[in-house]
Design a protein around this motif. Sequence first.
Motif, PDB file in Angstrom:
ATOM      1  N   ARG A  74       0.809  -1.229   0.000  1.00 19.43           N
ATOM      2  CA  ARG A  74       0.000   0.000   0.000  1.00 19.43           C
ATOM      3  C   ARG A  74       0.834   1.267   0.000  1.00 19.43           C
ATOM      4  NH1 ARG A  74      -4.074  -2.312   4.676  1.00 19.43           N
ATOM      5  NH2 ARG A  74      -5.181  -3.837   3.340  1.00 19.43           N
ATOM      6  N   ALA A  75       1.777   1.387   0.909  1.00 20.77           N
ATOM      7  CA  ALA A  75       2.526   2.639   1.054  1.00 20.77           C
ATOM      8  C   ALA A  75       3.936   2.479   0.502  1.00 20.77           C
ATOM      9  CB  ALA A  75       2.591   3.054   2.523  1.00 20.77           C
ATOM     10  N   PRO A  76       4.350   3.333  -0.432  1.00 18.52           N
ATOM     11  CA  PRO A  76       5.694   3.225  -0.997  1.00 18.52           C
ATOM     12  C   PRO A  76       6.775   3.385   0.064  1.00 18.52           C
ATOM     13  CG  PRO A  76       4.315   4.627  -2.360  1.00 18.52           C
ATOM     14  CD  PRO A  76       3.547   4.368  -1.102  1.00 18.52           C
ATOM     15  N   GLY A  77       7.752   2.502   0.015  1.00 16.49           N
ATOM     16  CA  GLY A  77       8.923   2.587   0.881  1.00 16.49           C
ATOM     17  C   GLY A  77       8.730   2.132   2.299  1.00 16.49           C
ATOM     18  N   GLN A  78       7.557   1.625   2.664  1.00 16.54           N
ATOM     19  CA  GLN A  78       7.271   1.282   4.046  1.00 16.54           C
ATOM     20  C   GLN A  78       7.338  -0.218   4.330  1.00 16.54           C
ATOM     21  OE1 GLN A  78       6.867   3.838   6.296  1.00 16.54           O
ATOM     22  NE2 GLN A  78       7.402   5.015   4.455  1.00 16.54           N
ATOM     23  N   ALA A  79       7.742  -1.031   3.358  1.00 12.12           N
ATOM     24  CA  ALA A  79       7.758  -2.486   3.576  1.00 12.12           C
ATOM     25  C   ALA A  79       9.072  -3.079   3.076  1.00 12.12           C
ATOM     26  CB  ALA A  79       6.569  -3.135   2.880  1.00 12.12           C
ATOM     27  N   PRO A  80      10.187  -2.823   3.763  1.00 16.05           N
ATOM     28  CA  PRO A  80      11.476  -3.392   3.351  1.00 16.05           C
ATOM     29  C   PRO A  80      11.601  -4.856   3.763  1.00 16.05           C
ATOM     30  CG  PRO A  80      11.780  -2.047   5.299  1.00 16.05           C
ATOM     31  CD  PRO A  80      10.331  -1.920   4.921  1.00 16.05           C
ATOM     32  N   VAL A  81      10.922  -5.715   3.039  1.00 13.57           N
ATOM     33  CA  VAL A  81      10.951  -7.154   3.329  1.00 13.57           C
ATOM     34  C   VAL A  81      11.366  -7.892   2.058  1.00 13.57           C
ATOM     35  CG1 VAL A  81       9.254  -7.065   5.189  1.00 13.57           C
ATOM     36  CG2 VAL A  81       8.482  -7.338   2.826  1.00 13.57           C
ATOM     37  N   ILE A  82      11.829  -9.109   2.238  1.00 16.88           N
ATOM     38  CA  ILE A  82      12.328  -9.892   1.100  1.00 16.88           C
ATOM     39  C   ILE A  82      12.021 -11.364   1.323  1.00 16.88           C
ATOM     40  CG2 ILE A  82      14.632 -10.160   2.112  1.00 16.88           C
ATOM     41  CD1 ILE A  82      15.759  -9.934  -0.755  1.00 16.88           C
ATOM     42  N   VAL A  83      11.732 -12.065   0.224  1.00 16.62           N
ATOM     43  CA  VAL A  83      11.516 -13.506   0.230  1.00 16.62           C
ATOM     44  C   VAL A  83      12.560 -14.121  -0.688  1.00 16.62           C
ATOM     45  CG1 VAL A  83       9.953 -15.388  -0.413  1.00 16.62           C
ATOM     46  CG2 VAL A  83       9.050 -13.353   0.729  1.00 16.62           C
ATOM     47  N   PHE A  84      13.299 -15.102  -0.187  1.00 16.27           N
ATOM     48  CA  PHE A  84      14.304 -15.783  -1.000  1.00 16.27           C
ATOM     49  C   PHE A  84      13.719 -17.041  -1.631  1.00 16.27           C
ATOM     50  CE2 PHE A  84      17.380 -13.523   1.839  1.00 16.27           C
ATOM     51  CZ  PHE A  84      18.045 -12.828   0.836  1.00 16.27           C
ATOM     52  N   SER A  85      14.273 -17.423  -2.769  1.00 16.23           N
ATOM     53  CA  SER A  85      13.871 -18.683  -3.382  1.00 16.23           C
ATOM     54  C   SER A  85      14.469 -19.842  -2.599  1.00 16.23           C
ATOM     55  CB  SER A  85      14.343 -18.753  -4.839  1.00 16.23           C
ATOM     56  OG  SER A  85      15.751 -18.884  -4.896  1.00 16.23           O
ATOM     57  N   GLU A  86      13.819 -20.986  -2.678  1.00 16.79           N
ATOM     58  CA  GLU A  86      14.287 -22.150  -1.935  1.00 16.79           C
ATOM     59  C   GLU A  86      15.656 -22.602  -2.409  1.00 16.79           C
ATOM     60  OE1 GLU A  86      14.892 -26.367  -0.951  1.00 16.79           O
ATOM     61  OE2 GLU A  86      14.617 -25.482  -2.953  1.00 16.79           O
ATOM     62  N   SER A  87      15.904 -22.527  -3.724  1.00 15.66           N
ATOM     63  CA  SER A  87      17.203 -22.952  -4.244  1.00 15.66           C
ATOM     64  C   SER A  87      18.318 -22.038  -3.748  1.00 15.66           C
ATOM     65  CB  SER A  87      17.166 -22.990  -5.773  1.00 15.66           C
ATOM     66  OG  SER A  87      16.880 -21.706  -6.301  1.00 15.66           O
ATOM     67  N   PHE A  88      18.080 -20.722  -3.712  1.00 15.99           N
ATOM     68  CA  PHE A  88      19.080 -19.790  -3.210  1.00 15.99           C
ATOM     69  C   PHE A  88      19.288 -19.986  -1.713  1.00 15.99           C
ATOM     70  CE2 PHE A  88      20.442 -15.706  -1.454  1.00 15.99           C
ATOM     71  CZ  PHE A  88      21.493 -15.380  -2.284  1.00 15.99           C
ATOM     72  N   TRP A  89      18.235 -20.167  -0.991  1.00 12.39           N
ATOM     73  CA  TRP A  89      18.307 -20.401   0.456  1.00 12.39           C
ATOM     74  C   TRP A  89      19.129 -21.652   0.763  1.00 12.39           C
ATOM     75  CZ3 TRP A  89      15.098 -24.281   3.103  1.00 12.39           C
ATOM     76  CH2 TRP A  89      15.207 -24.240   4.492  1.00 12.39           C
ATOM     77  N   ARG A  90      18.952 -22.687  -0.047  1.00 16.86           N
ATOM     78  CA  ARG A  90      19.656 -23.941   0.208  1.00 16.86           C
ATOM     79  C   ARG A  90      21.113 -23.876  -0.248  1.00 16.86           C
ATOM     80  NH1 ARG A  90      17.761 -28.453   1.855  1.00 16.86           N
ATOM     81  NH2 ARG A  90      15.619 -27.736   1.524  1.00 16.86           N
ATOM     82  N   SER A  91      21.366 -23.284  -1.413  1.00 11.93           N
ATOM     83  CA  SER A  91      22.724 -23.306  -1.959  1.00 11.93           C
ATOM     84  C   SER A  91      23.621 -22.198  -1.409  1.00 11.93           C
ATOM     85  CB  SER A  91      22.669 -23.200  -3.490  1.00 11.93           C
ATOM     86  OG  SER A  91      22.092 -21.966  -3.890  1.00 11.93           O
TER      87      SER A  91
END
Length: 320
Positions: A187-204
Amino acid sequence: WLADVWHESQWLSRAPGPQPRPATALAVKVAGAARHALWLRFYVRRLEMITHDLRYGWRLMVRRPAFTAIAIAMLGLGIGTSVTIFSWLQTALQPIPGVPDRDRLVMLYGTTPTRDDLSTSYPNLVDYRERKPASIVDIAGQAIVPLNVSIGGSPRRIYGLIVTGNYFDMVGVPPAVGRGFLPEEDRAPGQAPVIVFSESFWRSQLGADPGIVGTVVTVNNRPFTVVGVTAPGFRGALPHLAADAFVPMMMQATVRSGDKLTNRFDGWLQPVDKLAPGVTRERAEAELQTVVRQVRAGHAPTGGGSIRLSEPWGSSDVTV
């Protein structure tokens, strides 16, 4: 054998007697040598020629080592490049893994007289989603973004996707660890600095750390909180990209320059549509065409334009 045929023909033509000997006599004379000649041709001579070529080629390579090295390098480069391109295309043309309803996912194209434009602006995307017809379940947006990510002081250059907040829910792939993006993070620009990693990147790259959720990483010199890891096999809803990470649309200014959330004429997003169950692509395209023309007619001086939908990504005719 040919020399024998010529010799016998000359001898028979000069044979003593009132008339030259008939051609049948020539055939009888040389037929016995044909079997032996063929055996020599297809067995003995072939092996000799092959070994001769091998010895000759080896001598040339030894005499000209620089040329040999260049030729081998060029062959290796050519073969390696061909294999790499083929592997990439084979992966790109495969249906998107890890998506349960990929046969209902289609890409929205804007068409012009000369080409198809695989992009739209964020304001247009919001309007499409708000006015979507009954044949469309939902519409999400995505775009490729390069990311400079530092994890524990170790910098990495990766490629990810910036996506709308409904992305994971629409695609139908719940994260394996943690969560996806919440509605309020869209909803609000710049107010949600979150990230989701891919499973392959998380594992390797992250050692499959089970405590990754809640960890703070640096993305383009700004702290981001890791909130989830995608399901195994899911690499994003782009057939030709294996995304390492996902960031919410409202963080556009951090991961991509310029103000692209308010500019209606800046086409940079790839819209992904999910068809309603049992709805054909042709019907959805016709109904969505009306919506797109209404939205564009209110803003573009040239009128509404036209669109088309790609083949579903679960089909063999996927458009890349």
